[in-house]
Design a protein around this motif. Structure first.
Motif, mmCIF file in Angstrom:
data_model
loop_
_atom_site.group_PDB
_atom_site.id
_atom_site.type_symbol
_atom_site.label_atom_id
_atom_site.label_comp_id
_atom_site.label_asym_id
_atom_site.label_seq_id
_atom_site.Cartn_x
_atom_site.Cartn_y
_atom_site.Cartn_z
ATOM 1 N N GLU B 4 5.278 3.162 -8.721
ATOM 2 C CA GLU B 4 6.121 2.268 -7.829
ATOM 3 C C GLU B 4 7.660 2.683 -8.362
ATOM 4 O O GLU B 4 8.596 2.710 -7.279
ATOM 5 C CB GLU B 4 5.549 0.925 -7.911
ATOM 6 C CG GLU B 4 4.593 0.846 -6.921
ATOM 7 C CD GLU B 4 3.975 -0.679 -7.195
ATOM 8 O OE1 GLU B 4 4.829 -1.347 -7.373
ATOM 9 O OE2 GLU B 4 2.815 -1.009 -6.842
ATOM 10 N N ALA B 7 8.715 5.821 -6.890
ATOM 11 C CA ALA B 7 9.068 5.754 -5.737
ATOM 12 C C ALA B 7 10.300 5.021 -5.095
ATOM 13 O O ALA B 7 10.841 5.513 -3.926
ATOM 14 C CB ALA B 7 7.725 5.222 -4.742
ATOM 15 N N LEU B 8 10.338 4.074 -5.860
ATOM 16 C CA LEU B 8 11.732 3.134 -5.356
ATOM 17 C C LEU B 8 12.965 4.084 -5.649
ATOM 18 O O LEU B 8 13.692 4.181 -4.854
ATOM 19 C CB LEU B 8 11.707 1.865 -6.312
ATOM 20 C CG LEU B 8 12.500 0.834 -5.504
ATOM 21 C CD1 LEU B 8 12.193 0.520 -3.896
ATOM 22 C CD2 LEU B 8 12.584 -0.490 -6.403
ATOM 23 N N VAL B 11 13.648 6.494 -2.952
ATOM 24 C CA VAL B 11 13.924 5.875 -1.760
ATOM 25 C C VAL B 11 15.499 5.289 -1.932
ATOM 26 O O VAL B 11 16.342 5.764 -1.066
ATOM 27 C CB VAL B 11 13.215 4.543 -1.375
ATOM 28 C CG1 VAL B 11 13.642 3.792 -0.519
ATOM 29 C CG2 VAL B 11 11.592 5.035 -0.745
ATOM 30 N N THR B 15 18.215 6.945 0.689
ATOM 31 C CA THR B 15 18.792 5.965 1.396
ATOM 32 C C THR B 15 20.263 6.218 0.937
ATOM 33 O O THR B 15 21.351 6.286 2.037
ATOM 34 C CB THR B 15 18.580 4.508 0.919
ATOM 35 O OG1 THR B 15 17.185 4.300 1.251
ATOM 36 C CG2 THR B 15 19.445 3.631 2.002
ATOM 37 N N LEU B 259 18.521 -3.261 -0.797
ATOM 38 C CA LEU B 259 17.380 -3.234 -0.262
ATOM 39 C C LEU B 259 16.361 -2.921 -0.988
ATOM 40 O O LEU B 259 15.483 -3.750 -1.167
ATOM 41 C CB LEU B 259 17.498 -1.915 0.872
ATOM 42 C CG LEU B 259 18.175 -2.099 2.131
ATOM 43 C CD1 LEU B 259 18.026 -0.738 2.919
ATOM 44 C CD2 LEU B 259 17.599 -3.261 2.940
ATOM 45 N N ALA B 260 16.602 -2.129 -2.251
ATOM 46 C CA ALA B 260 15.437 -1.914 -3.259
ATOM 47 C C ALA B 260 15.235 -3.198 -3.850
ATOM 48 O O ALA B 260 14.073 -3.501 -4.134
ATOM 49 C CB ALA B 260 15.918 -0.710 -4.083
ATOM 50 N N GLN B 262 15.866 -6.360 -3.216
ATOM 51 C CA GLN B 262 15.120 -7.241 -2.182
ATOM 52 C C GLN B 262 13.489 -6.776 -2.101
ATOM 53 O O GLN B 262 12.580 -7.588 -2.012
ATOM 54 C CB GLN B 262 15.683 -7.195 -0.704
ATOM 55 C CG GLN B 262 17.010 -7.826 -0.670
ATOM 56 C CD GLN B 262 17.097 -8.287 0.840
ATOM 57 O OE1 GLN B 262 16.435 -9.204 1.490
ATOM 58 N NE2 GLN B 262 18.370 -7.789 1.547
ATOM 59 N N ALA B 263 13.302 -5.534 -1.993
ATOM 60 C CA ALA B 263 12.058 -5.115 -1.543
ATOM 61 C C ALA B 263 11.159 -5.086 -3.057
ATOM 62 O O ALA B 263 9.807 -5.154 -2.970
ATOM 63 C CB ALA B 263 11.933 -3.642 -1.211
ATOM 64 N N SER B 264 11.865 -5.047 -4.103
ATOM 65 C CA SER B 264 11.169 -5.116 -5.248
ATOM 66 C C SER B 264 10.793 -6.656 -5.723
ATOM 67 O O SER B 264 10.243 -6.976 -6.760
ATOM 68 C CB SER B 264 11.765 -4.634 -6.463
ATOM 69 O OG SER B 264 13.042 -5.433 -6.533
ATOM 70 N N GLY B 265 11.219 -7.551 -4.666
ATOM 71 C CA GLY B 265 10.657 -8.834 -4.864
ATOM 72 C C GLY B 265 11.718 -9.651 -6.002
ATOM 73 O O GLY B 265 11.332 -10.667 -6.392
#
Lengths: 358, 296
Positions: B4, B7-8, B11, B15, B259-260, B262-265
């Motif tokens: 994960e 992959a991040l 991204v 990006t 963004l990453a 935020q997306a990673s929580g």
């Protein structure tokens, strides 16, 4: 010279008003849209409602619209022009139009104003209406909970206002009702419309293992990103299956045709202003997008039963006990959140791992 | 590294390249025009024209290269009009530039309506042999659209030209002392016009990049202010395009990073308003540090 030109323009407009006024029998209804009119999305749904109303009241009304009207001073100018031009009813379809609409409603008592998603009205010629989108969001959540393999749902949204928070929470409650491990992560865009950022947010969520995306950000980018990356998504406002035939599992759809028909008819019949309304699936203001055949029949059946429950008023998505993400009880067992509770919602429910923004 | 987080990271890199490249392209054009003495506030509009033209071309089965060339040509033509008014007729640069931007934004929204949200299917960019085989990041960095590498090559070219070549010196002289150009028998007007048209073509490429690769769909107002950011970065970088590349990729990295995050929580419950202001805060911070360096 310039003064003369202005006078000329005013005269032409005034004449146009008189001419259309004298040819009456047909009343004019004008709509104001905040975005450019596009093939899907919020404004598109209002335009479908406009056309449906015009068809239902054929011979009684003619309609027109102005699109891409920025909230603020622009909106006030456009709404005033529409009132001066002799429209009988003016429908303003963005939250930020509320104050200009209220102001112009005072100036033009003979014109009736309908405004979506606000909270102001005056009882005489200015009424508001809105949809309980969270009802369909709950059903979307049930499908997501049943379909997710990774249990991670990515949710892309504009701003943390109560309407959005309500949608996220309803989605989470629906997902947890069938899958206690389901988790939602939220990425805020800080914009109602930025497809580039929306796509990048989607990719970041997918990289984190999200296999389902939902959004409240007015573009098709989310479902298209899901389609291109082999995961699932839900549409918002419109059915977007044309853009993501494989990825779109279902969605939350706004329908305004029934309301516009009834409200315009009531005003023209001289029966006064429509009551302020917050309509849901029962009123068909909100509906569930068609279910993707990829949804197993057992899950689809369950969703349809729940949908019938919501329409019959038996199922309330925000029925207690509901805990927030810190474990604090927000709605006690046996209680149902009041409309006031919903409109002030400032917490995420259990299962949303993104912290509620301060 | 877990799958994960790998992959991040991938991204984030994608990006930042995807967000940074249009800024590099547009910024290079801004830089050249600005060195010639023209501040082109029309770039946002010119880039938007490029974005629409590229989409229309691809939807009519053009290959991406041809679509991007058409985008550059269309935006260069708009830049020609801007040059005619602001350079040849000596209209006010600022007002003309703003007018060009506003006009282009309006026209493209209107003309683009039939193409709204249409999905573009582009061929996957081919990988660069050998380099793409570098583990972990090779397939990410070396399998981008060719325009990404071209923009970097162009940055080198522009830098070399502005600093070491007669053409670049003429452009700079034009901005700093047009009289001396007259004295040498050159026409500052022609040099300015050429610089503005070059800037327009670059803006068109940047816009085409945004619609073809950043979003992959047409939507009204696709640049969402990137033209203005490029205007600032291009001006800030002076005659050093590599500085522009660093700024642009840095900006992209902050966008990608937030963004990453935020997306990673783990957004720490920070307000999204604050998170999204980060790239701009970063620019201001860089500006501050820069100005201090010049003082000391």
């Amino acid at each position: 010279m310039r003064k003369r030109l202005v006078k000329l323009i005013i005269t032409v407009f005034a004449l146009a008003g008189i001419v259309s006024g004298s040819a009456e029998a047909i009343d004019r209804v004008a709509f104001v849209y905040v975005t450019p009119l596009t093939a899907v999305g919020w404004s598109h749904q209002h335009d479908l409602g406009r056309l449906e109303m015009e068809k239902n009241l054929q011979g009684r009304v003619s309609t027109s619209f102005v699109d891409n009207v920025a909230e603020g001073a622009d909106a006030e100018r456009v709404i005033r022009q529409l009132a001066q031009a002799g429209n009988r009813i003016i429908v303003t379809t963005s939250f930020g139009y509320m104050n200009p609409t209220a102001k112009i409603a005072e100036e033009f008592p003979q014109v009736s104003f309908l405004h979506v998603s606000g909270y102001r009205s005056n009882g005489t010629n200015f009424a508001n209406y809105n949809g309980r989108y969270y009802e369909a969001r709950y059903l979307n959540g049930v499908i997501a909970g049943g379909m997710s393999k990774t249990n991670l749902i990515g949710y892309i949204a504009g701003f943390p206002i109560p309407e959005v928070v309500m949608g996220i929470n309803a989605f989470m409650l629906g997902a947890r009702s069938v899958n206690p491990k389901a988790e939602i992560r939220v990425v805020w865009l800080n914009s109602w419309y930025d497809p580039v950022l929306e796509k990048q947010a989607g990719l970041a969520l997918i990289a984190q293992g999200a296999d389902i995306l939902a959004n409240q950000s007015s573009s098709t980018a989310t479902v298209q990103t899901a389609e291109a990356n082999g995961i699932y998504a839900f549409s918002y406002s419109s059915d977007m299956s044309a853009y993501a035939p494989r990825a779109q599992l279902s969605g939350t759809i706004q329908n305004w045709g029934d309301y516009y028909t009834a409200a315009v008819k009531q005003i023209l019949d001289g029966k006064g202003m429509p009551k302020n309304i917050w309509g849901g699936m029962r009123e068909n203001m909100v509906s569930l997008a068609p279910l993707n055949p990829a949804i197993p029949p057992a899950l689809a059946k369950r969703v349809n039963e729940l949908k019938a429950g919501i329409i019959a008023g038996k199922l309330q998505p925000f029925a207690g006990e509901i805990r927030d993400q810190r474990g604090k009880i927000r709605i006690a067992a046996g209680k149902v959140a009041s409309d006031d509770d919903l409109n002030r919602m400032d917490y995420f429910v259990e299962g949303v791992t993104t912290e509620f923004p301060k | 590294m877990t799958n994960e987080s790998l992959a991040l990271v991938q991204v984030i890199i994608t990006t930042l390249i995807i967000s940074g490249t249009p800024l590099v392209l547009i910024g290079l054009g801004v830089m050249v025009a600005e060195q010639s003495g023209v501040i082109n506030l029309g770039v946002e509009g010119m880039a938007t024209v490029g974005a629409l033209v590229a989409v229309i071309m691809v939807l009519h089965d053009s290959n991406p290269t041809l679509a991007l060339l058409a985008a550059a040509l269309a935006a260069a033509m708009v830049a020609g009009v801007f040059a005619l008014v602001s350079v040849v007729w000596r209209g006010n640069q600022i007002v003309t530039g703003l007018a060009v931007s506003l006009l282009c934004l309006g026209f493209t929204s209107w003309l683009g309506q039939p193409y709204q949200s249409a999905t573009l299917s582009l061929p996957r960019p081919s990988e660069i042999p050998f380099l793409a085989e570098i583990p972990l990041v090779g397939t990410i960095i070396f399998a981008q659209p060719p325009l990404v590498y071209w923009s970097l090559a162009m940055a080198l070219m522009v830098g070399w030209s502005l600093n070491n070549h007669r053409l670049g010196w003429l452009i700079r002289a034009c901005g700093q002392s047009p009289q001396s150009l007259y004295a040498l028998g050159h026409s500052p007007q022609w040099i300015k016009t050429a610089a503005v048209v070059f800037g327009g073509a670059m803006a068109g490429l940047g816009g085409g990049f945004v619609s073809l690769y950043s979003s992959g769909i047409w939507h009204a107002i696709p640049l969402a202010g990137k033209g203005w950011i490029a205007l600032a970065l291009g001006g800030l970088a002076g005659i050093k395009p590599l500085r522009l590349v660093v700024f642009a990729y840095g900006f992209g990295a902050v966008v990608a990073g937030q963004l990453a995050l935020q997306a990673s929580g783990s957004g720490f419950g920070l307000s999204p308003h604050l998170l999204l202001a980060l790239p701009y805060l970063a620019i201001i911070l860089v500006l501050l540090l820069w100005s201090r360096r010049f003082k000391s």
